[in-house]
Enzyme design. Structure first.
Site, PDB file in Angstrom:
ATOM      1  N   GLU A  75       1.016  -1.111   0.357  1.00  0.00           N
ATOM      2  CA  GLU A  75      -0.233   0.039   0.356  1.00  0.00           C
ATOM      3  C   GLU A  75       1.141   1.586   0.213  1.00  0.00           C
ATOM      4  O   GLU A  75       0.604   2.286  -0.822  1.00  0.00           O
ATOM      5  CB  GLU A  75      -1.224  -0.183   0.634  1.00  0.00           C
ATOM      6  CG  GLU A  75      -2.009   0.940   1.156  1.00  0.00           C
ATOM      7  CD  GLU A  75      -3.290   0.963   1.907  1.00  0.00           C
ATOM      8  OE1 GLU A  75      -3.450  -0.596   2.904  1.00  0.00           O
ATOM      9  OE2 GLU A  75      -3.655   2.096   2.858  1.00  0.00           O
ATOM     10  N   ASP A  76       1.810   1.324   0.880  1.00  0.00           N
ATOM     11  CA  ASP A  76       2.749   2.094   1.011  1.00  0.00           C
ATOM     12  C   ASP A  76       4.372   2.418   0.591  1.00  0.00           C
ATOM     13  O   ASP A  76       4.472   3.462   0.755  1.00  0.00           O
ATOM     14  CB  ASP A  76       2.514   2.794   2.517  1.00  0.00           C
ATOM     15  CG  ASP A  76       1.315   3.462   2.853  1.00  0.00           C
ATOM     16  OD1 ASP A  76       0.689   3.249   2.504  1.00  0.00           O
ATOM     17  OD2 ASP A  76       1.493   3.055   4.582  1.00  0.00           O
TER      18      ASP A  76
HETATM   19  P1  NDP Z   1      -5.228   9.181   6.734  1.00  0.00           P
HETATM   20  O1  NDP Z   1      -5.367   8.331   5.788  1.00  0.00           O
HETATM   21  O2  NDP Z   1      -4.623  10.466   5.670  1.00  0.00           O
HETATM   22  O3  NDP Z   1      -4.186   8.930   7.285  1.00  0.00           O
HETATM   23  C1  NDP Z   1      -4.066   8.321   7.891  1.00  0.00           C
HETATM   24  C2  NDP Z   1      -3.510   7.190   8.621  1.00  0.00           C
HETATM   25  O4  NDP Z   1      -2.294   7.869   7.983  1.00  0.00           O
HETATM   26  C3  NDP Z   1      -3.268   5.891   8.700  1.00  0.00           C
HETATM   27  O5  NDP Z   1      -4.751   5.029   8.779  1.00  0.00           O
HETATM   28  C4  NDP Z   1      -1.943   5.589   9.213  1.00  0.00           C
HETATM   29  O6  NDP Z   1      -2.550   4.515   7.810  1.00  0.00           O
HETATM   30  C5  NDP Z   1      -1.255   6.509   8.780  1.00  0.00           C
HETATM   31  N1  NDP Z   1      -1.025   7.188   9.711  1.00  0.00           N
HETATM   32  C6  NDP Z   1       1.127   7.957   9.467  1.00  0.00           C
HETATM   33  N2  NDP Z   1       1.074   8.229  11.105  1.00  0.00           N
HETATM   34  C7  NDP Z   1      -0.135   8.259  11.767  1.00  0.00           C
HETATM   35  C8  NDP Z   1      -0.400   8.591  13.156  1.00  0.00           C
HETATM   36  N3  NDP Z   1       0.733   9.924  14.093  1.00  0.00           N
HETATM   37  N4  NDP Z   1      -1.273   8.875  13.895  1.00  0.00           N
HETATM   38  C9  NDP Z   1      -2.214   7.999  13.091  1.00  0.00           C
HETATM   39  N5  NDP Z   1      -2.388   7.826  11.949  1.00  0.00           N
HETATM   40  C10 NDP Z   1      -1.218   7.756  10.959  1.00  0.00           C
HETATM   41  O7  NDP Z   1      -6.950  10.319   6.758  1.00  0.00           O
HETATM   42  P2  NDP Z   1      -8.115   9.733   6.714  1.00  0.00           P
HETATM   43  O8  NDP Z   1      -7.671   9.971   5.411  1.00  0.00           O
HETATM   44  O9  NDP Z   1      -8.371   8.664   6.821  1.00  0.00           O
HETATM   45  O10 NDP Z   1      -8.548  11.423   7.691  1.00  0.00           O
HETATM   46  C11 NDP Z   1      -9.138  10.470   8.771  1.00  0.00           C
HETATM   47  C12 NDP Z   1     -10.566  11.771   8.842  1.00  0.00           C
HETATM   48  O11 NDP Z   1     -10.461  12.546   8.342  1.00  0.00           O
HETATM   49  C13 NDP Z   1     -11.586  10.909   7.946  1.00  0.00           C
HETATM   50  O12 NDP Z   1     -12.405   9.982   8.829  1.00  0.00           O
HETATM   51  C14 NDP Z   1     -11.767  11.473   6.526  1.00  0.00           C
HETATM   52  O13 NDP Z   1     -13.473  11.624   6.306  1.00  0.00           O
HETATM   53  C15 NDP Z   1     -11.271  12.789   7.961  1.00  0.00           C
HETATM   54  N6  NDP Z   1     -11.318  13.985   7.306  1.00  0.00           N
HETATM   55  C16 NDP Z   1     -11.451  15.046   7.426  1.00  0.00           C
HETATM   56  C17 NDP Z   1      -9.827  16.514   6.996  1.00  0.00           C
HETATM   57  C18 NDP Z   1     -10.573  17.764   7.581  1.00  0.00           C
HETATM   58  O14 NDP Z   1      -9.479  18.839   7.137  1.00  0.00           O
HETATM   59  N7  NDP Z   1     -11.245  17.763   8.437  1.00  0.00           N
HETATM   60  C19 NDP Z   1      -9.611  15.671   5.723  1.00  0.00           C
HETATM   61  C20 NDP Z   1      -9.224  14.905   4.692  1.00  0.00           C
HETATM   62  C21 NDP Z   1     -10.109  14.290   5.422  1.00  0.00           C
HETATM   63  P3  NDP Z   1      -1.251   3.270   8.221  1.00  0.00           P
HETATM   64  O15 NDP Z   1      -2.074   2.027   9.253  1.00  0.00           O
HETATM   65  O16 NDP Z   1      -1.023   2.762   6.829  1.00  0.00           O
HETATM   66  O17 NDP Z   1      -0.038   3.963   8.152  1.00  0.00           O
END
Ligand code: NDP
Ligand code: ZN
Length: 198
Positions: A75-76
């Site tokens: 994935e990454d």
């Molecule tokens: P992302 O997918 O961009 O980021 C989350 C992912 O990043 C995690 O699942 C994890 O994946 C990885 N990760 C790396 N470092 C960290 C860390 N320190 N803490 C947590 N995760 C980390 O996020 P989403 O797009 O899922 O956004 C989250 C929510 O926010 C969504 O529900 C979306 O709808 C909402 N959103 C809100 C916005 C706003 O401005 N209000 C903008 C965009 C989204 P892995 O396990 O693969 O490493």
């Protein structure tokens, strides 16, 4: 001698495979950092996922542990399923495939699909999902991406809870660990929100 959960010795070649997965993932993720303010090395996360499955879940299946370590490589990073199958065999490759999002889809759809698919994946893949969500919820609480608003963090926690609802029954200890971590994270957000409001 390391024992598995049936108290049988884990063959040294299986331990060798787990170490090989750790080396492979460390190499593939070598240029990546997590999203926290200290930019932790990415490899910390897949190792934590595997450790949770081994110690909390008490699942000592080498294929599941290897797949946990490898779960974000396709994935990454530029790693491919072909490469995983050649290096680690079909069972491990298929487990990683089960927990890998299709990045050609829009992000919102990928997130919906995780909820839709979670109940239907294999028992080993469910453990990886559960540990992955627990690790990320812990990170949102302890070391969140600094540019994420409280609302975004809350939305993320809610989404992981929707995925984990579909994983009920996969492993009781890991389920309890997830919900305890979620409760702490939600409490942290509530306090932060109250501080902002006061
Ligand atoms: P992302 O997918 O961009 O980021 C989350 C992912 O990043 C995690 O699942 C994890 O994946 C990885 N990760 C790396 N470092 C960290 C860390 N320190 N803490 C947590 N995760 C980390 O996020 P989403 O797009 O899922 O956004 C989250 C929510 O926010 C969504 O529900 C979306 O709808 C909402 N959103 C809100 C916005 C706003 O401005 N209000 C903008 C965009 C989204 P892995 O396990 O693969 O490493
Ligand atoms: Zn992950």
């Amino acid at each position: 001698m390391v024992k598995d959960d049936t108290q049988q010795a884990i063959p040294p070649d299986r331990i060798g495979l787990i170490l090989k997965a750790a080396c492979f993932a460390a190499d593939k993720h070598r240029h990546q950092r997590r999203k926290d303010s200290l930019k932790s090395p990415y490899i910390n996360h897949p190792l934590e996922v595997a450790e949770r499955i081994w110690n909390t879940g008490e699942c000592h299946d080498p294929a599941v542990i290897c797949a946990a370590i490898l779960h974000d490589t396709v994935e990454d990073t530029e790693a491919t399923f072909e490469e995983l199958e050649a290096e680690f065999g079909k069972t491990i490759c298929d487990l990683v495939r089960e927990v890998t999002d299709d990045k050609s889809l829009p992000k919102a759809r990928r997130k919906e699909l995780q909820i839709e698919h979670a109940a239907h994946i294999s028992p080993g893949a469910k453990l990886i999902k559960l540990a992955d969500k627990t690790s990320n919820v812990k990170d949102i609480h302890q070391s969140p991406p600094p540019d994420w608003s409280l609302t975004r963090r809350k939305e993320y926690l809610d989404w992981t809870a929707a995925v984990v609802e579909q994983l009920r029954g996969a492993n009781q200890a890991m389920e309890e660990a997830y919900f305890a971590t979620l409760a702490e994270a939600r409490l942290g957000l509530k306090r932060a929100s109250e501080e902002l409001g006061s």
